[in-house]
Scaffold this motif. Sequence first.
Motif, PDB file in Angstrom:
ATOM      1  N   PRO A   1       2.903 -33.752 -43.098  1.00  0.00           N
ATOM      2  CA  PRO A   1       2.908 -35.139 -43.593  1.00  0.00           C
ATOM      3  C   PRO A   1       4.269 -35.517 -44.166  1.00  0.00           C
ATOM      4  CG  PRO A   1       0.949 -33.965 -44.352  1.00  0.00           C
ATOM      5  CD  PRO A   1       1.858 -32.938 -43.762  1.00  0.00           C
ATOM      6  N   TRP A   2       4.603 -36.792 -44.065  1.00  0.00           N
ATOM      7  CA  TRP A   2       5.813 -37.310 -44.682  1.00  0.00           C
ATOM      8  C   TRP A   2       5.584 -37.610 -46.169  1.00  0.00           C
ATOM      9  CZ3 TRP A   2       8.658 -41.172 -40.873  1.00  0.00           C
ATOM     10  CH2 TRP A   2       9.170 -40.435 -39.797  1.00  0.00           C
ATOM     11  N   ILE A   3       4.351 -37.963 -46.506  1.00  0.00           N
ATOM     12  CA  ILE A   3       3.998 -38.271 -47.897  1.00  0.00           C
ATOM     13  C   ILE A   3       2.629 -37.670 -48.169  1.00  0.00           C
ATOM     14  CG2 ILE A   3       3.507 -40.095 -49.594  1.00  0.00           C
ATOM     15  CD1 ILE A   3       5.261 -41.968 -47.880  1.00  0.00           C
ATOM     16  N   ILE A   4       2.426 -37.097 -49.359  1.00  0.00           N
ATOM     17  CA  ILE A   4       1.126 -36.569 -49.772  1.00  0.00           C
ATOM     18  C   ILE A   4       0.834 -37.051 -51.189  1.00  0.00           C
ATOM     19  CG2 ILE A   4      -0.222 -34.502 -50.313  1.00  0.00           C
ATOM     20  CD1 ILE A   4       1.318 -32.992 -48.222  1.00  0.00           C
ATOM     21  N   LYS A   5      -0.379 -37.533 -51.415  1.00  0.00           N
ATOM     22  CA  LYS A   5      -0.858 -37.882 -52.761  1.00  0.00           C
ATOM     23  C   LYS A   5      -2.203 -37.188 -52.949  1.00  0.00           C
ATOM     24  CE  LYS A   5       0.777 -40.420 -55.254  1.00  0.00           C
ATOM     25  NZ  LYS A   5       1.748 -40.192 -56.350  1.00  0.00           N
ATOM     26  N   THR A   6      -2.385 -36.551 -54.102  1.00  0.00           N
ATOM     27  CA  THR A   6      -3.580 -35.722 -54.302  1.00  0.00           C
ATOM     28  C   THR A   6      -4.342 -36.066 -55.571  1.00  0.00           C
ATOM     29  OG1 THR A   6      -2.210 -34.030 -55.348  1.00  0.00           O
ATOM     30  CG2 THR A   6      -2.664 -33.767 -53.001  1.00  0.00           C
ATOM     31  N   THR A   7      -4.504 -37.348 -55.855  1.00  0.00           N
ATOM     32  CA  THR A   7      -5.337 -37.764 -56.981  1.00  0.00           C
ATOM     33  C   THR A   7      -6.342 -38.797 -56.500  1.00  0.00           C
ATOM     34  OG1 THR A   7      -3.860 -39.580 -57.638  1.00  0.00           O
ATOM     35  CG2 THR A   7      -3.422 -37.406 -58.601  1.00  0.00           C
ATOM     36  N   ILE A   8      -7.486 -38.848 -57.171  1.00  0.00           N
ATOM     37  CA  ILE A   8      -8.522 -39.830 -56.817  1.00  0.00           C
ATOM     38  C   ILE A   8      -7.978 -41.240 -56.980  1.00  0.00           C
ATOM     39  CG2 ILE A   8     -10.781 -40.741 -57.465  1.00  0.00           C
ATOM     40  CD1 ILE A   8     -11.602 -37.937 -58.251  1.00  0.00           C
ATOM     41  N   ARG A   9      -7.177 -41.447 -58.017  1.00  0.00           N
ATOM     42  CA  ARG A   9      -6.630 -42.781 -58.300  1.00  0.00           C
ATOM     43  C   ARG A   9      -5.804 -43.285 -57.126  1.00  0.00           C
ATOM     44  NH1 ARG A   9      -1.637 -44.356 -60.225  1.00  0.00           N
ATOM     45  NH2 ARG A   9      -1.569 -46.366 -61.311  1.00  0.00           N
ATOM     46  N   ASP A  10      -5.131 -42.391 -56.431  1.00  0.00           N
ATOM     47  CA  ASP A  10      -4.238 -42.803 -55.366  1.00  0.00           C
ATOM     48  C   ASP A  10      -4.809 -42.558 -53.973  1.00  0.00           C
ATOM     49  OD1 ASP A  10      -2.236 -43.628 -57.141  1.00  0.00           O
ATOM     50  OD2 ASP A  10      -1.446 -41.601 -57.308  1.00  0.00           O
ATOM     51  N   ARG A  11      -6.135 -42.572 -53.831  1.00  0.00           N
ATOM     52  CA  ARG A  11      -6.700 -42.460 -52.478  1.00  0.00           C
ATOM     53  C   ARG A  11      -6.293 -43.709 -51.706  1.00  0.00           C
ATOM     54  NH1 ARG A  11     -10.755 -39.183 -50.382  1.00  0.00           N
ATOM     55  NH2 ARG A  11     -11.447 -38.558 -52.457  1.00  0.00           N
ATOM     56  N   LEU A  12      -5.595 -43.519 -50.596  1.00  0.00           N
ATOM     57  CA  LEU A  12      -4.918 -44.615 -49.908  1.00  0.00           C
ATOM     58  C   LEU A  12      -5.748 -45.148 -48.744  1.00  0.00           C
ATOM     59  CD1 LEU A  12      -1.401 -42.915 -49.890  1.00  0.00           C
ATOM     60  CD2 LEU A  12      -2.283 -44.578 -51.542  1.00  0.00           C
ATOM     61  N   THR A  13      -5.639 -46.465 -48.523  1.00  0.00           N
ATOM     62  CA  THR A  13      -6.468 -47.094 -47.492  1.00  0.00           C
ATOM     63  C   THR A  13      -5.688 -48.000 -46.547  1.00  0.00           C
ATOM     64  OG1 THR A  13      -7.001 -48.907 -49.003  1.00  0.00           O
ATOM     65  CG2 THR A  13      -8.543 -47.060 -48.935  1.00  0.00           C
ATOM     66  N   LYS A  14      -4.534 -48.529 -46.958  1.00  0.00           N
ATOM     67  CA  LYS A  14      -3.800 -49.484 -46.133  1.00  0.00           C
ATOM     68  C   LYS A  14      -2.303 -49.187 -46.176  1.00  0.00           C
ATOM     69  CE  LYS A  14      -7.414 -51.771 -44.886  1.00  0.00           C
ATOM     70  NZ  LYS A  14      -7.873 -51.728 -43.480  1.00  0.00           N
ATOM     71  N   ILE A  15      -1.606 -49.584 -45.094  1.00  0.00           N
ATOM     72  CA  ILE A  15      -0.181 -49.292 -44.985  1.00  0.00           C
ATOM     73  C   ILE A  15       0.541 -50.415 -44.254  1.00  0.00           C
ATOM     74  CG2 ILE A  15      -0.608 -47.940 -42.885  1.00  0.00           C
ATOM     75  CD1 ILE A  15       1.808 -46.209 -43.606  1.00  0.00           C
ATOM     76  N   VAL A  16       1.726 -50.781 -44.753  1.00  0.00           N
ATOM     77  CA  VAL A  16       2.658 -51.654 -44.037  1.00  0.00           C
ATOM     78  C   VAL A  16       4.051 -51.067 -44.200  1.00  0.00           C
ATOM     79  CG1 VAL A  16       1.321 -53.786 -44.173  1.00  0.00           C
ATOM     80  CG2 VAL A  16       2.906 -53.203 -46.013  1.00  0.00           C
ATOM     81  N   VAL A  17       4.940 -51.381 -43.249  1.00  0.00           N
ATOM     82  CA  VAL A  17       6.274 -50.781 -43.233  1.00  0.00           C
ATOM     83  C   VAL A  17       7.327 -51.860 -43.042  1.00  0.00           C
ATOM     84  CG1 VAL A  17       7.780 -49.082 -42.128  1.00  0.00           C
ATOM     85  CG2 VAL A  17       5.315 -48.692 -42.188  1.00  0.00           C
TER      86      VAL A  17
ATOM     87  N   PHE B   1       4.838 -49.305 -47.833  1.00  0.00           N
ATOM     88  CA  PHE B   1       3.965 -49.783 -48.895  1.00  0.00           C
ATOM     89  C   PHE B   1       2.550 -49.283 -48.607  1.00  0.00           C
ATOM     90  CE2 PHE B   1       7.409 -52.803 -48.411  1.00  0.00           C
ATOM     91  CZ  PHE B   1       7.841 -53.013 -49.716  1.00  0.00           C
ATOM     92  N   LEU B   2       1.933 -48.653 -49.598  1.00  0.00           N
ATOM     93  CA  LEU B   2       0.615 -48.050 -49.431  1.00  0.00           C
ATOM     94  C   LEU B   2      -0.370 -48.662 -50.409  1.00  0.00           C
ATOM     95  CD1 LEU B   2       1.922 -44.373 -49.287  1.00  0.00           C
ATOM     96  CD2 LEU B   2       1.268 -45.782 -47.322  1.00  0.00           C
ATOM     97  N   GLY B   3      -1.483 -49.155 -49.887  1.00  0.00           N
ATOM     98  CA  GLY B   3      -2.521 -49.740 -50.727  1.00  0.00           C
ATOM     99  C   GLY B   3      -3.597 -48.728 -51.051  1.00  0.00           C
ATOM    100  N   SER B   4      -4.076 -48.734 -52.291  1.00  0.00           N
ATOM    101  CA  SER B   4      -5.041 -47.730 -52.738  1.00  0.00           C
ATOM    102  C   SER B   4      -6.407 -48.345 -53.021  1.00  0.00           C
ATOM    103  CB  SER B   4      -4.524 -47.042 -54.009  1.00  0.00           C
ATOM    104  OG  SER B   4      -4.652 -47.910 -55.120  1.00  0.00           O
ATOM    105  N   GLU B   5      -7.368 -47.487 -53.334  1.00  0.00           N
ATOM    106  CA  GLU B   5      -8.723 -47.926 -53.664  1.00  0.00           C
ATOM    107  C   GLU B   5      -8.814 -48.559 -55.052  1.00  0.00           C
ATOM    108  OE1 GLU B   5     -11.315 -44.588 -53.152  1.00  0.00           O
ATOM    109  OE2 GLU B   5     -11.641 -45.017 -51.027  1.00  0.00           O
TER     110      GLU B   5
END
Length: 454
Positions: free
Chosen positions: A325-341, A355-359
């Motif tokens: 992966p290019w980016i990894i996030k491992t917290t519930i707060r940052d569970r990601l759902t959407k992306i734009v570049v 830009f990454l959108g979270s829950e």
Amino acid sequence: VSNPTVSFTPQKLTWRSNQHDIDICRMKGKAEAECRNFVKVLLRRNKNTLFMCGTNAFNPVCANYSIDTMEPLGDSISGMARCPYDPKQANVALFADNKLFTGTVTDFLAIDAVIYRSLGESPTLRTVKHDSKWFREPYFIHAVEYGHHVYFFFREIAMEFNYLEKVVLSRVARVCKNDMGGSQRVLEKQWTSFLKARLNCSVPGDSHFYFNILQAVTDIIQINGHSIVLAIFSTPSNSIPGSAICAFDMEEITSVFTRHFKQQKSPDSIWTPVPEELVPSPRPGCCAGPGTNYNSSNGFSDEMLNFVKTHPLMDGAVPSLSHRPWIIKTTIRDRLTKIVVDTEAGPFRNHTVVFLGSETGTILKFLIRPTASMNMVNRSLFIEDFDAYNPEMCDSDGRENRKIVGLELDKTSGTLLVAFSSCVMRVTYSHCEQHATYTRTQFLAKSVSRAHSV
């Protein structure tokens, strides 16, 4: 097809289901809130026409509208196989070569999943019905046009792991844009070019750690001369929480469909590669047309068509660029759902920002620094995060209502359009003025500190 009631003023359209459709929907046991017209397809068909499909109280319908006046153009048509019945169902759609390609479900009970081509001058085509080798409860994410094909990104329950409990894997499937269907004996009015492969987003090691749940995929973007897509993957909800962003080269995706097929010789057998000498010619899944020995897919042999019908899955998986992966996030707060570049960020338009959108309504912003070869480990720098949710404007502050369900980049105004279940927010994505008094040393120190904390 019954028409929803439409009223319009310039630049505004209200598209409601008529009372008859609502009454039938209620009679079938659906809640009042579900018996509305939820717009699920919104595409620019050509320079002057907007194409829309809505659930229309579980009786889907599609129509064309003038972009300038929002007046209807012609009669509405059935939305079956173009739009789901249930607003909660995921679907994708795009126009390619003046034909509509959709991934959705075709029935009220959402049992029959389909990739479907309609409109235009070519015959309508669909995937094989109720065949778990082709689809098993797919959740469609995105579709893109590339070369002679349309590629569909989705996740589904994996048939190749049927000896385990239900395992969800991420897939990419493709079909030829000029596919005309099979013969009257095999695959008539069905795809002759449908193939699918697994997407591999994992952390390498003695035992790979997989992010199997595809959440979002970008359109094709250009980085260092490569045509790539970026995708968000997550772990299952009952697993260690985590999200990862992996990049896939479209040429590598194309290449996987030229390799070994996968087969299961009997219901109790494990899945194995098909020996190359058993693959018929022309190669199953290829496109007919100019430059080939076949003017149309109708002329393919029954042997080849039967192979396609029974072997839609490729043996190999598509590896991510740099094989991690290019980016990894491992917290519930940052569970990601959407992306734009934004591939032209910065004063010299030479940086790539994701830009990454979270829950939880938070937007995370990363600077991507791909290496020249694109195969070395990518360097990404966490820039900032900011909250896009406003409980006062959205009239709610529940956790579920804070989940970002849509994210679009508006470069003209320098803002992000962020959709929640109850509102749409426009937020500025550049906050350089907050750092105007920083020295260069302070800024770099803060950036390094944030990068280490990711």
